[in-house]
Design a protein around this motif. Structure first.
Motif, PDB file in Angstrom:
ATOM      1  N   LEU A   1       0.847  -1.194   0.000  1.00  0.00           N
ATOM      2  CA  LEU A   1       0.000   0.000   0.000  1.00  0.00           C
ATOM      3  C   LEU A   1       0.883   1.245   0.000  1.00  0.00           C
ATOM      4  O   LEU A   1       1.875   1.305   0.728  1.00  0.00           O
ATOM      5  N   ILE A   2       0.516   2.228  -0.822  1.00  0.00           N
ATOM      6  CA  ILE A   2       1.134   3.547  -0.786  1.00  0.00           C
ATOM      7  C   ILE A   2       0.035   4.527  -0.409  1.00  0.00           C
ATOM      8  O   ILE A   2      -0.935   4.690  -1.156  1.00  0.00           O
ATOM      9  N   ILE A   3       0.174   5.144   0.756  1.00  0.00           N
ATOM     10  CA  ILE A   3      -0.854   6.040   1.281  1.00  0.00           C
ATOM     11  C   ILE A   3      -0.318   7.470   1.312  1.00  0.00           C
ATOM     12  O   ILE A   3       0.797   7.706   1.778  1.00  0.00           O
ATOM     13  N   GLY A   4      -1.103   8.396   0.805  1.00  0.00           N
ATOM     14  CA  GLY A   4      -0.668   9.788   0.834  1.00  0.00           C
ATOM     15  C   GLY A   4      -1.816  10.728   0.527  1.00  0.00           C
ATOM     16  O   GLY A   4      -2.831  10.330  -0.058  1.00  0.00           O
ATOM     17  N   GLY A   5      -1.655  11.977   0.914  1.00  0.00           N
ATOM     18  CA  GLY A   5      -2.669  12.972   0.638  1.00  0.00           C
ATOM     19  C   GLY A   5      -2.731  13.309  -0.841  1.00  0.00           C
ATOM     20  O   GLY A   5      -1.888  12.870  -1.639  1.00  0.00           O
ATOM     21  N   VAL A   6      -3.717  14.097  -1.215  1.00  0.00           N
ATOM     22  CA  VAL A   6      -3.883  14.502  -2.607  1.00  0.00           C
ATOM     23  C   VAL A   6      -2.674  15.325  -3.043  1.00  0.00           C
ATOM     24  O   VAL A   6      -2.254  16.256  -2.355  1.00  0.00           O
ATOM     25  N   GLY A   7      -2.082  14.934  -4.185  1.00  0.00           N
ATOM     26  CA  GLY A   7      -0.979  15.704  -4.757  1.00  0.00           C
ATOM     27  C   GLY A   7       0.380  15.445  -4.169  1.00  0.00           C
ATOM     28  O   GLY A   7       1.341  16.174  -4.451  1.00  0.00           O
ATOM     29  N   THR A   8       0.537  14.387  -3.353  1.00  0.00           N
ATOM     30  CA  THR A   8       1.820  14.144  -2.686  1.00  0.00           C
ATOM     31  C   THR A   8       2.765  13.239  -3.482  1.00  0.00           C
ATOM     32  O   THR A   8       3.855  12.933  -3.010  1.00  0.00           O
ATOM     33  N   GLY A   9       2.357  12.803  -4.679  1.00  0.00           N
ATOM     34  CA  GLY A   9       3.286  12.061  -5.530  1.00  0.00           C
ATOM     35  C   GLY A   9       2.985  10.588  -5.703  1.00  0.00           C
ATOM     36  O   GLY A   9       3.825   9.835  -6.217  1.00  0.00           O
ATOM     37  N   LYS A  10       1.807  10.135  -5.313  1.00  0.00           N
ATOM     38  CA  LYS A  10       1.472   8.709  -5.431  1.00  0.00           C
ATOM     39  C   LYS A  10       1.479   8.256  -6.889  1.00  0.00           C
ATOM     40  O   LYS A  10       2.044   7.205  -7.217  1.00  0.00           O
ATOM     41  N   SER A  11       0.860   9.031  -7.755  1.00  0.00           N
ATOM     42  CA  SER A  11       0.781   8.653  -9.171  1.00  0.00           C
ATOM     43  C   SER A  11       2.172   8.608  -9.802  1.00  0.00           C
ATOM     44  O   SER A  11       2.479   7.718 -10.604  1.00  0.00           O
ATOM     45  N   LEU A  12       3.020   9.562  -9.438  1.00  0.00           N
ATOM     46  CA  LEU A  12       4.386   9.576  -9.968  1.00  0.00           C
ATOM     47  C   LEU A  12       5.131   8.317  -9.576  1.00  0.00           C
ATOM     48  O   LEU A  12       5.804   7.680 -10.403  1.00  0.00           O
ATOM     49  N   LEU A  13       5.003   7.897  -8.306  1.00  0.00           N
ATOM     50  CA  LEU A  13       5.678   6.679  -7.860  1.00  0.00           C
ATOM     51  C   LEU A  13       5.127   5.454  -8.585  1.00  0.00           C
ATOM     52  O   LEU A  13       5.881   4.522  -8.897  1.00  0.00           O
ATOM     53  N   CYS A  14       3.833   5.440  -8.864  1.00  0.00           N
ATOM     54  CA  CYS A  14       3.241   4.332  -9.630  1.00  0.00           C
ATOM     55  C   CYS A  14       3.865   4.258 -11.019  1.00  0.00           C
ATOM     56  O   CYS A  14       4.194   3.170 -11.512  1.00  0.00           O
ATOM     57  N   HIS A  15       4.034   5.412 -11.661  1.00  0.00           N
ATOM     58  CA  HIS A  15       4.651   5.449 -12.990  1.00  0.00           C
ATOM     59  C   HIS A  15       6.106   4.990 -12.933  1.00  0.00           C
ATOM     60  O   HIS A  15       6.582   4.285 -13.829  1.00  0.00           O
ATOM     61  N   LEU A  16       6.813   5.383 -11.891  1.00  0.00           N
ATOM     62  CA  LEU A  16       8.206   4.968 -11.743  1.00  0.00           C
ATOM     63  C   LEU A  16       8.314   3.451 -11.581  1.00  0.00           C
ATOM     64  O   LEU A  16       9.187   2.811 -12.175  1.00  0.00           O
ATOM     65  N   LEU A  17       7.440   2.875 -10.756  1.00  0.00           N
ATOM     66  CA  LEU A  17       7.453   1.422 -10.562  1.00  0.00           C
ATOM     67  C   LEU A  17       7.115   0.695 -11.860  1.00  0.00           C
ATOM     68  O   LEU A  17       7.755  -0.308 -12.207  1.00  0.00           O
ATOM     69  N   ALA A  18       6.127   1.192 -12.591  1.00  0.00           N
ATOM     70  CA  ALA A  18       5.736   0.566 -13.858  1.00  0.00           C
ATOM     71  C   ALA A  18       6.896   0.600 -14.848  1.00  0.00           C
ATOM     72  O   ALA A  18       7.190  -0.402 -15.518  1.00  0.00           O
ATOM     73  N   ALA A  19       7.573   1.743 -14.945  1.00  0.00           N
ATOM     74  CA  ALA A  19       8.688   1.867 -15.884  1.00  0.00           C
ATOM     75  C   ALA A  19       9.860   0.975 -15.479  1.00  0.00           C
ATOM     76  O   ALA A  19      10.515   0.363 -16.327  1.00  0.00           O
ATOM     77  N   HIS A  20      10.111   0.887 -14.169  1.00  0.00           N
ATOM     78  CA  HIS A  20      11.259   0.109 -13.684  1.00  0.00           C
ATOM     79  C   HIS A  20      11.088  -1.385 -13.925  1.00  0.00           C
ATOM     80  O   HIS A  20      12.063  -2.085 -14.232  1.00  0.00           O
ATOM     81  N   TYR A  21       9.843  -1.888 -13.799  1.00  0.00           N
ATOM     82  CA  TYR A  21       9.628  -3.337 -13.860  1.00  0.00           C
ATOM     83  C   TYR A  21       9.050  -3.833 -15.186  1.00  0.00           C
ATOM     84  O   TYR A  21       8.738  -5.012 -15.314  1.00  0.00           O
ATOM     85  N   GLN A  22       8.927  -2.956 -16.182  1.00  0.00           N
ATOM     86  CA  GLN A  22       8.272  -3.384 -17.414  1.00  0.00           C
ATOM     87  C   GLN A  22       9.058  -4.447 -18.187  1.00  0.00           C
ATOM     88  O   GLN A  22       8.478  -5.179 -18.990  1.00  0.00           O
ATOM     89  N   LYS A  23      10.366  -4.552 -17.919  1.00  0.00           N
ATOM     90  CA  LYS A  23      11.158  -5.581 -18.595  1.00  0.00           C
ATOM     91  C   LYS A  23      11.219  -6.885 -17.806  1.00  0.00           C
ATOM     92  O   LYS A  23      11.757  -7.875 -18.298  1.00  0.00           O
ATOM     93  N   VAL A  24      10.675  -6.878 -16.600  1.00  0.00           N
ATOM     94  CA  VAL A  24      10.696  -8.073 -15.751  1.00  0.00           C
ATOM     95  C   VAL A  24       9.331  -8.745 -15.710  1.00  0.00           C
ATOM     96  O   VAL A  24       9.222  -9.964 -15.862  1.00  0.00           O
ATOM     97  N   PHE A  25       8.293  -7.939 -15.509  1.00  0.00           N
ATOM     98  CA  PHE A  25       6.931  -8.453 -15.407  1.00  0.00           C
ATOM     99  C   PHE A  25       6.074  -7.944 -16.565  1.00  0.00           C
ATOM    100  O   PHE A  25       6.421  -6.953 -17.222  1.00  0.00           O
ATOM    101  N   GLN A  26       4.959  -8.621 -16.765  1.00  0.00           N
ATOM    102  CA  GLN A  26       3.878  -7.967 -17.476  1.00  0.00           C
ATOM    103  C   GLN A  26       3.349  -6.905 -16.519  1.00  0.00           C
ATOM    104  O   GLN A  26       3.114  -7.197 -15.351  1.00  0.00           O
ATOM    105  N   VAL A  27       3.168  -5.697 -16.977  1.00  0.00           N
ATOM    106  CA  VAL A  27       2.735  -4.614 -16.093  1.00  0.00           C
ATOM    107  C   VAL A  27       1.377  -4.096 -16.537  1.00  0.00           C
ATOM    108  O   VAL A  27       1.176  -3.760 -17.702  1.00  0.00           O
ATOM    109  N   ALA A  28       0.449  -4.040 -15.582  1.00  0.00           N
ATOM    110  CA  ALA A  28      -0.862  -3.440 -15.822  1.00  0.00           C
ATOM    111  C   ALA A  28      -1.042  -2.327 -14.814  1.00  0.00           C
ATOM    112  O   ALA A  28      -1.002  -2.556 -13.612  1.00  0.00           O
ATOM    113  N   MET A  29      -1.227  -1.096 -15.317  1.00  0.00           N
ATOM    114  CA  MET A  29      -1.427   0.045 -14.432  1.00  0.00           C
ATOM    115  C   MET A  29      -2.835   0.572 -14.645  1.00  0.00           C
ATOM    116  O   MET A  29      -3.189   1.010 -15.743  1.00  0.00           O
TER     117      MET A  29
END
Length: 253
Positions: A47-75
């Motif tokens: 779980l990633i918990i944070g207030g509105v605008g604190t960067g949750k979506s950015l971290l999701c994009h970073l994780l998706a980009a980092h693991y796209q060559k290892v896993f099938q990624v669905a965001m």
């Protein structure tokens, strides 16, 4: 716009989250390390918990980009998910598989088939759900059931849920006890400190100026930005973007 006036390659404070504009802070880096460990060791949902605008979506994009060559990624974004059928359709769409004109049972079977081990899908699926606080408990349970799929002793679905404190409140419900026990980690995002705000602003400016030193916001200006935004990254972006636009319009530095 103001890019040519300040000789920028692009807008330094874009509205949508973009992995290229990531500025590492201690809290964000710790969150990424913790979630990465849960993913790579298949420890369970994160779980990633944070207030509105604190960067949750950015971290999701970073994780998706980092693991796209290892896993099938669905965001996925929970704003598009209101039924089990919609969830299954969006998952198949993310996996580039047919999803139209199929019954819910056919969609479910197609997804289970796609999650079976193969040379192309050796490590399974990384499922990242942003704005997960909007998911109903029924859909959260549907997602939990996906994480139960195990082949050859390995989970076929790794899960990251990002949302506001409402998401944590969902897990406090007695009906969520089974899912709650399976959580590997909970990471909390806070607003940026005054020092982090200044570092963030300078890094964003340098990223679009060819790395050359940029002296546009002085210390007093950056302190004002932090005070007015409470260190919320989304608000920092908005305020700095408007300030640059106004300065360019008035031919000021």
């Amino acid at each position: 716009m103001y890019q040519s006036y300040f000789q920028f390659d692009a807008r330094p404070f874009p509205a949508p989250p973009q992995a290229d504009f990531y500025v590492p802070t201690e809290a964000w880096e710790e969150t990424l390390r913790t979630v990465a460990r849960a993913i790579e060791r298949a420890e369970g949902p994160a779980l990633i918990i944070g207030g509105v605008g604190t960067g949750k979506s950015l971290l999701c994009h970073l994780l998706a980009a980092h693991y796209q060559k290892v896993f099938q990624v669905a965001m996925l974004s929970s704003t598009r998910l209101c039924t089990s059928r919609a969830l299954l359709q969006h998952l198949l769409f993310e996996l580039n598989l047919p999803y139209r004109e199929r019954s819910e049972g056919e969609l479910r079977f197609a997804l289970m088939e796609a999650l079976e081990p193969s040379p192309e899908t050796e490590h399974g699926l990384l499922l990242i759900v942003d704005e997960a606080q909007s998911l109903s408990r029924r859909l959260l349970e549907e997602i939990r059931m996906l994480t139960n799929l195990v082949r050859d002793g390995q989970a076929r679905v790794r899960l990251v849920l990002a949302g506001t404190t409402r998401l944590e409140e969902q897990f406090a419900h007695p009906r969520m006890e089974s899912f709650n026990q399976r959580l590997a980690c909970r990471c909390y995002l806070e607003s940026l400190t005054r020092e982090e705000t200044a570092t963030y602003i300078q890094a964003q400016l340098q990223s679009v100026s060819g790395g050359r030193p940029v002296e546009i916001f002085d210390d007093q200006s950056m302190a004002a930005v932090h005070k007015l935004t409470d260190g919320v990254p989304r608000l920092i972006n908005q305020l700095c973007d408007h300030a640059l636009l106004a300065a360019a319009a008035e031919q000021r530095t």
